[in-house]
Structure formats: C-alpha cells, structure tokens
Design an enzyme around this catalytic site. Structure first.
Site, PDB file in Angstrom:
ATOM      1  N   ASP A 138      -4.972  21.723  51.483  1.00 23.92           N
ATOM      2  CA  ASP A 138      -4.348  22.638  50.535  1.00 23.92           C
ATOM      3  C   ASP A 138      -4.783  22.289  49.118  1.00 23.92           C
ATOM      4  O   ASP A 138      -5.274  21.186  48.841  1.00 23.92           O
ATOM      5  CB  ASP A 138      -2.823  22.567  50.646  1.00 23.92           C
ATOM      6  CG  ASP A 138      -2.314  23.120  51.971  1.00 23.92           C
ATOM      7  OD1 ASP A 138      -3.002  23.992  52.531  1.00 23.92           O
ATOM      8  OD2 ASP A 138      -1.249  22.656  52.439  1.00 23.92           O
ATOM      9  N   HIS A 148     -10.047  24.977  53.102  1.00 24.36           N
ATOM     10  CA  HIS A 148      -8.619  25.298  53.002  1.00 24.36           C
ATOM     11  C   HIS A 148      -7.945  25.363  54.370  1.00 24.36           C
ATOM     12  O   HIS A 148      -6.704  25.400  54.454  1.00 24.36           O
ATOM     13  CB  HIS A 148      -8.428  26.632  52.271  1.00 24.36           C
ATOM     14  CG  HIS A 148      -7.193  26.702  51.433  1.00 24.36           C
ATOM     15  ND1 HIS A 148      -5.983  26.180  51.835  1.00 24.36           N
ATOM     16  CD2 HIS A 148      -6.970  27.229  50.198  1.00 24.36           C
ATOM     17  CE1 HIS A 148      -5.079  26.389  50.914  1.00 24.36           C
ATOM     18  NE2 HIS A 148      -5.651  27.018  49.893  1.00 24.36           N
TER      19      HIS A 148
END
Length: 486
Positions: A459, A455
């Site tokens: 995303d 992450h």
C-alpha cells in the site's frame, strides 16, 4: 570417440537458449575451450566453449533456432576421425614433402624447404572443397555482417567512443574497456565543446569522469587568448550532432532490446504499479565525500559516489520492510518474503539496459557495496558478465541522475515488487530549521528518490514508511565509520 555438445546450463531459471552464431563450421578443427558458438537467452548473450578437441563433424541446430537446456546441438569427432575429407588430408600432407614439391614445381627450389610453415597450407586448402557438401553453411554465414546480428555489433563500442581514452594506453582490450564514456559525460562534453580525446581521465582505470570534462571546459574558458586579459566567452549555439548511423534507416531490434521490450510490457500488464517520490537532503553526505573521497578511493580502489550511500540505506530499509523484498505467485496469490537482499543495479550500456545483481548485499558495508557496484558496472560495459550475475535479484536500484534527470517513474523488474530510482544531486535554496536561528534559507544539496511498488502487495503507506527510513538514514549522515573518519 565423437563428443556430443549440449546446450549448457546458462544461469538460474534459464530453460532455453537461442543459437545466434556458429563461430566454427562443419569440418573446422577446434581446441578445448575454444569459442564454438554464441547463444542468447533472456538474460545475456554468451559464447559457448568447445568441450573437446577435434573436428566439428555435425551441426544439429541452425542459427536463430531455440532449444532447451541439455539438448544436443553439435558433434565433435576425434582428431583421428574423418569429419570430412579435410582432416585426413591434413595429416597425410604434413609429413610428406613430395606433394608439396610437386605443387611448388614452378616455384624456386627454396620454397618447399621450410616444411613447418607450408605444412598447414594443404590442410586449409581442402576445407573450402568440403564446405559445398554442407550447403546450408554458406547460407547461414552470409548474413553475419548484416543487421541480423545487431547484438554482436552492439557490444562493440561505436567509433566515436573507441577513440576516446582517459589513460592514453595503446590499442587492445584494455583500451576498449577504458574508452567507455558514460552518456552523461558524452552529453556534457558536447555541450561544453570539449574534445574527449584530449582529456586525461582521473577515474578508476583512467576513466573520464564528469569532473574531468568540467575542469577541461573551465581551463579552456579561462585560458587567455593571445596574451590578453581573460574575457567572458562569447555565447555560442550548442552544436547538434546528427546520428548518421540511424537516421533514415530501418532495423530489427537487437535480441537484448527485444527482451527488454517484452519484459517491460509484461511488467506493466502483471503488476499494479504506483510511484512515490520524496526529496532527500544529501548535504551531509556530500561533505563526508569531500573529506573522505581521496582516502576511501586509495583504500577501496573505487570512487566514493552518492550511489553506494543510497544502496546501503535501501538494503538496510529492506530488512525493516520485508514487503518490499518479496515475490507474488499470481496463480495462487501466495507471497514469498526473501531472507536475503540481492540488490539489482541498473547499468546503462551501449547495447541496452543490464541489471547485474549484488548477491547478499545485506551482508556488505559501504566499501563492499561500492566495490561491487564498480565491478559489475565495469563488466556490464565490457560484456563479461555471466548469466548468474544477471539473475536472482530481489529488489532493484536505478541511478537516473547519472544522465541528469531529476527523477523518473521506473518499471518494476519482474518478479520483484519494487524498484528505487535516484535523481541528480542539485544545489538550491531550501528552508531549513536551524537550532539557534530558527527557519532560515540555505543552499543545500538535494536529490529526488522515486519508488515504484506493486500495489497488489504494498500500500502507499507501506511505501511511504520505506522511503522515510531511507531519507532519515541519508540525512542523519552517520557514515563516518563507513568512510574511515571514525
């Protein structure tokens, strides 16, 4: 002239190696390319061959000692040099029958006559006399059979696997290679009560496949007992097989197991790992496999499974989503986007999980990927992969469905930023939109696909788009040209 033996290059990004076992001791004679020692790295365990012929005169690095690449680890003397009293003694004793006759005096006269056979005997006898001069040698060799070297024992399949062969070949290297049975097949055979030694494998090289076990179980159930009409088999409790090799024992993790443990824990520490799961309808692919499986296997030499289709779709999706095919420099926060797709393939082996790499996977078609998967998987099971084949991956693909799991949450293989995991293919009722009938319930072949991504760079929306492309590629099923149907 003495020859210096150095720690060789052991693969990309490998800077050091650990000596796990000396296969030769000081005073032993060695030939060119004869295995001299075993070395372990964070990538793989491998044998190092001798660069020259002669006598191992000096061992400079002890077992379990780690040294850098290029460091001197041993010295090999020439054949005419005294690497201990044993070498000249062998040369002097070979042409001279007189000492042999003296030693053989109590024996009948014919004993000393066949000179070529007893000639090596005196050379072998002085060697034990030279070994006490190097006191550390017996100390290092004594632990070999014990649990300090679990990695070497791990490479050899356990007894129950060696006795299983789908081809019926004689003993030897090929028999051990063909004898490997995947955990899924062993589990299925146990559940069905099938003796694997009686099953004829139909896979590549005679390997026993899941279908072979299922067929054997079906035939056993359908076989009439004593000429009477077939009856429904009585329900029996699945036998529980206790692992007597491990129960009640304590052991040190193998070097490979330690490496896996460190890398997995380090990956969780470094990356912000998130997992997304989607459901993919693989019915169209399943029908293509049924139509093209025999011709594909004849042409390519490997089975046409679901895994190569997912691998091809993943590689194509990586080209469209370069964020998933990148590496992060945590110290400078720089991101490097790879220009090639090197696809790592997780392989479940007896010693532990290995991840060989399909280099330039983006340049391969379905057949090429299927051949690479089969080849790397086979050699991972037999321990014949090189260090370079276990490094350089830019993205990893794991087949969790091989052992029957629906899906899992895989851990990223550093320094990559993503790993894709496929689950088992399961037939079940699904609501589908038919062009003529509208929404109907139909039996479809379904598979879960899980993506774990970093992450810090990717995303959730980026990951979802990557997975969506894979799903569309699989569900549209436009692989006719790839399997030879167009």
């Amino acid at each position: 002239m003495p020859t210096s033996v150095s720690m060789p290059e052991l693969g990309e990004s490998v800077t050091e190696g650990t000596v796990t076992q000396w296969l030769k001791q000081e005073g032993d004679r060695v030939e060119v390319d004869e295995p001299l020692l075993e070395v372990s790295t964070d990538k793989v365990d491998t044998e190092i061959p001798s660069p020259a012929a002669g006598v191992l005169t000096k061992v400079l690095v002890a077992e379990d000692e780690t040294v850098e690449i290029g460091a001197e680890i041993a010295i090999i003397g020439g054949e005419d040099e005294a690497g201990g009293e044993s070498a000249p003694a062998a040369e002097e004793s070979a042409p001279s029958p007189e000492p042999q006759a003296a030693e053989a005096a109590p024996e009948p006269a014919p004993q000393p006559e066949p000179e070529p056979e007893p000639a090596p005997q005196p050379a072998a006898q002085p060697e034990p006399e030279a070994k006490p001069q190097a006191a550390p040698e017996p100390v290092r060799r004594a632990p070999e059979p014990a649990a300090q070297r679990p990695s070497r024992e791990d490479v050899t399949p356990p007894v129950d696997v060696e006795t299983v062969s789908g081809s019926g070949r004689s003993a030897g290297t090929d028999a051990v290679t063909e004898a490997y049975v995947t955990p899924l097949v062993r589990k299925l055979a146990t559940e069905e009560g099938v003796d694997l030694s009686t099953v004829q494998g139909t896979g590549v090289g005679g390997r026993i496949r899941k279908q072979d076990v299922q067929d054997a179980a079906r035939k056993r159930r359908e076989a009439p007992a004593g000429g009477t009409a077939p009856q429904a088999p009585a329900r029996t409790r699945r036998p529980v097989v206790a692992d007597t090799r491990l129960r009640g024992t304590t052991e040190t993790m193998s070097r490979l197991r330690q490496t896996i443990a460190d890398q997995m824990a380090e990956s969780l520490r470094i990356s912000a790992e998130v997992t997304q799961v989607i459901e993919v309808d693989v019915t169209t692919v399943a029908r293509l496999r049924e139509r093209a499986a025999a011709e594909f296997e004849q042409r390519e030499g490997v089975e046409l499974g679901f895994f190569p289709f997912i691998a091809l779709a993943a590689v194509e999706s990586l080209k469209a989503h370069p964020k998933l095919n990148a590496v992060i420099d945590s110290s400078s926060y720089e991101v490097t986007y790879h220009s090639i797709e090197n696809l790592g393939i997780s392989v479940d082996t007896e010693p532990g999980l290995l991840v060989p790499v399909i280099k330039d996977a983006g340049d391969l078609n379905l057949g090429g990927i299927a051949r690479k998967i089969a080849d790397l998987s086979e050699r991972a099971h037999t321990g014949s992969l090189s260090p370079d084949e276990l490094s350089g991956g830019t993205f990893t693909l794991a087949d969790t469905g091989e052992v029957g799991a629906l899906f899992n949450t895989p851990i990223i293989n550093q320094p990559q930023v993503g790993i894709l995991s496929t689950g088992a293919v399961v037939k079940r009722p699904v609501v589908v939109d038919d062009p003529e009938l509208g929404e109907v319930i139909a039996v479809r072949s379904m598979m879960y696909v899980a993506l774990t991504h970093d992450h810090r760079l990717i995303d959730s929306a980026d990951a979802a788009r990557f997975l969506q492309d894979i799903r569309e590629r699989i569900e549209e099923g436009a692989f006719e040209s790839e399997v030879g149907l167009a």
